[in-house]
Design an enzyme around this catalytic site. Sequence first.
Site, PDB file in Angstrom:
ATOM      1  N   GLY A 132     -13.436 -16.193  37.292  1.00  0.00           N
ATOM      2  CA  GLY A 132     -13.813 -17.526  37.727  1.00  0.00           C
ATOM      3  C   GLY A 132     -15.098 -17.477  38.530  1.00  0.00           C
ATOM      4  N   SER A 133     -15.500 -18.603  39.062  1.00  0.00           N
ATOM      5  CA  SER A 133     -16.723 -18.638  39.866  1.00  0.00           C
ATOM      6  C   SER A 133     -16.839 -19.983  40.561  1.00  0.00           C
ATOM      7  CB  SER A 133     -17.977 -18.428  38.993  1.00  0.00           C
ATOM      8  OG  SER A 133     -17.952 -17.187  38.343  1.00  0.00           O
TER       9      SER A 133
END
Length: 764
Positions: free
Chosen positions: A211-212
């Site tokens: 994710g980010s």
Amino acid sequence: MTRLGLVAALVAASLAAQARETAGDASAQIRRTSFGVPHILAKDERGLGYGIGYAYAQDNLCLLANEVLTVNGERSRYFGAKGKTVEQRDNLDSDLFFTWLNTQAATEDFLQAQPAQVRDLLEGYASGYNRALAERRAQGLPGECGQGDWLRPITSLDLVKLTRRLLVEGGVGQFAEALVAAAPPKLAAQRAGEDFNVALARQAQFASERGSNAVAVGSQRSANGRGLLLANPHFPWMGGLRFYQMQLTIPGQLDVMGAALPGLPVVNIGFNQHLAWTHTVDTSKHFTLYRLQLDPKDPTRYLLDGKSLPLARQTLSVTVKGDDGQLSQVARQVYASAFGPVVQWPGRLDWDNRYAYSLRDANLDNTRVLQQWYRINRADSLASLKTAVGQVQGIPWVNTLAVDADGQALYLNQSVVPYVDQALLAHCSDPAAPGPLVVLDGSRSACQWKVDDEAAQPGIFPARLLPSLERRDFVQNSNDPARMTNPAQPLTGFSPLVSRDDQPLGMRGRFALQRLQGHGKLGVADLQRMVLDDEVYLASLLLPDLLEWCKSTGADLQAVCSSLADWNGKADLDSGIGLVHFENILGALAQHPQSWRVAFDPADPQHTPRGLAVEQAAVRKLLREAALASQQQVAEAGVSADSRWGQIQQAADGTPVPGGPQGLGVYNAIYSVPRGAGKRLVVSGTSYLQLVSFTDQGPQAQGLLAFSQSSESASPHAGDQTRAFSAKQLAPIPFTEAQIKADPQYRQYVISERDHSAVASSGQ
């Protein structure tokens, strides 16, 4: 020989001589600054690649060698079929999959499709790595390489194989076991279901490990009226997706700073003099499945438009080292239809006498990915970045967020997505498809992906039909659909394969929008606090209800309730085990959406769902069961009542690591797994943390590589940035010549293919 033939031969000989001379003339200057970060300066792409490969191998020789072994399908040859990859996949499954993926024809075609600049970068990288390998053999290999009998020089094609592995991470790479195990009914026994359970779990955690967060602030909201960017990718702390920090410079042509993935001679996330950019894993679909209608007479044939066609068969062969050290060959057949390889998941995607399933991955035909990032690296304006992404369409499975020096912010969800619009879905989709998978009718050629002449490859959406947003206040993303990039201008009306409007926002996205709401000015410190405050956003929504419920619980749960009451609502190093109990309890309730007091409302995604319905007897019962289970789990894990989070969650070297589960809305998302009594090992999460602010003096950057530059335990740079991350001390990122040379740890050396001795200097 005719006169014309003689001239042609002389010209060919001259060109060959020039090529040999060029191949032996690469050189680079490598300047190292604090934390061992290399700033690589060269006159051309081959020299730049040479410097990148050499510097990377100085810090991560064994890591890259291991990944090269993996993508060549050679793990079983050296480590046996029963060993595991970094991702905990069986060596044999991995080898079979990469033998299928990285055929000689596919890798050579990919290499030939590259522009000369990219080929020079790859050739230089391989040469630089090989030089470092020879030097390190002479000096003594790092302990991480073991006996080192499996190490070898690499080629451009090895780097292509690494790149192709990256491309399919968002698609067929998640189905490796399902691809190599697919077999017709009655012709081969299905493998045990638990083998696939492990693979399913790995697939489910793809987003949590990759994710980010990203925020691009424009001139209307930034404190100085210029652009401001937060890059906070959450990527693995080990293996083939571990970032590496570096600066790349060709005077007058290129000057870019940032982080790259192993084997890639380009910066994936970074900044230059004109703009800064980052990526977040998107929610778009990058593959579809096709349900094949099988010929009733033969389950290895399928019906397409009423015609019976044979499934193509390919025999894969892998060399395996036995327990006695002897080598043998293991062969496996894989099958494919016109839509792609057949995949088989027992109980989920079964191959029986009626149906089988093929998978089509759009990124298998994406030869543009390296060119794409090199174009971004060289972009001199936000407009040129946007044009490059729209024309090349090489971004595999991530969003792009960027900001320029003038304060224009940009969001693009323009990755490689199958051109399957709502009309095609309505005509071709399988309503009985399992889970979120898109399954199309494989019995009709009319259900093939649509083709648009403006798309960079047949069968993908053209850029004009994908989400794009430019604003002067902000854009943000935390792995949510495009809709709420900025609530003032919702992005809606796209194919469900691109972005869905009916999905709840993730808790990190809601947290970010809460922090960004209003009209106040935002500075570097504000974005830094979003990450390093380690606030558990879900605690602000649910902890009061939990504590209210605690007032009516029995004495047997007093310890759990006391820990929740004492907890500071954060995932800091000094947070108590109330965090652990909160995570366990909320994890159990996640399977029961009826526990929310206010359910999700698509018309109000920023504020719903919310609250725990503790007034309901059924919810109180669920809470009691979850709390008792958490109490038992904590005791069995060896976590004491007075343990602090920093004593529990640690890096491999024992450094305490702040941050917590993204599902709880912790912006500083960290994914850790049990390791020993009372301990959790960090395996993924905040990786390359970058804050860039544009000023009158150009870009000013600070950040950290959370797991540090080197994966070798003996390196002085194996844990230095990790300790800084633990202490929440971001460091300046040198970019200009003056900043680089003023760094207290500055040192430089020059390497050349002609001269195999490095000329080193510690001064300026």
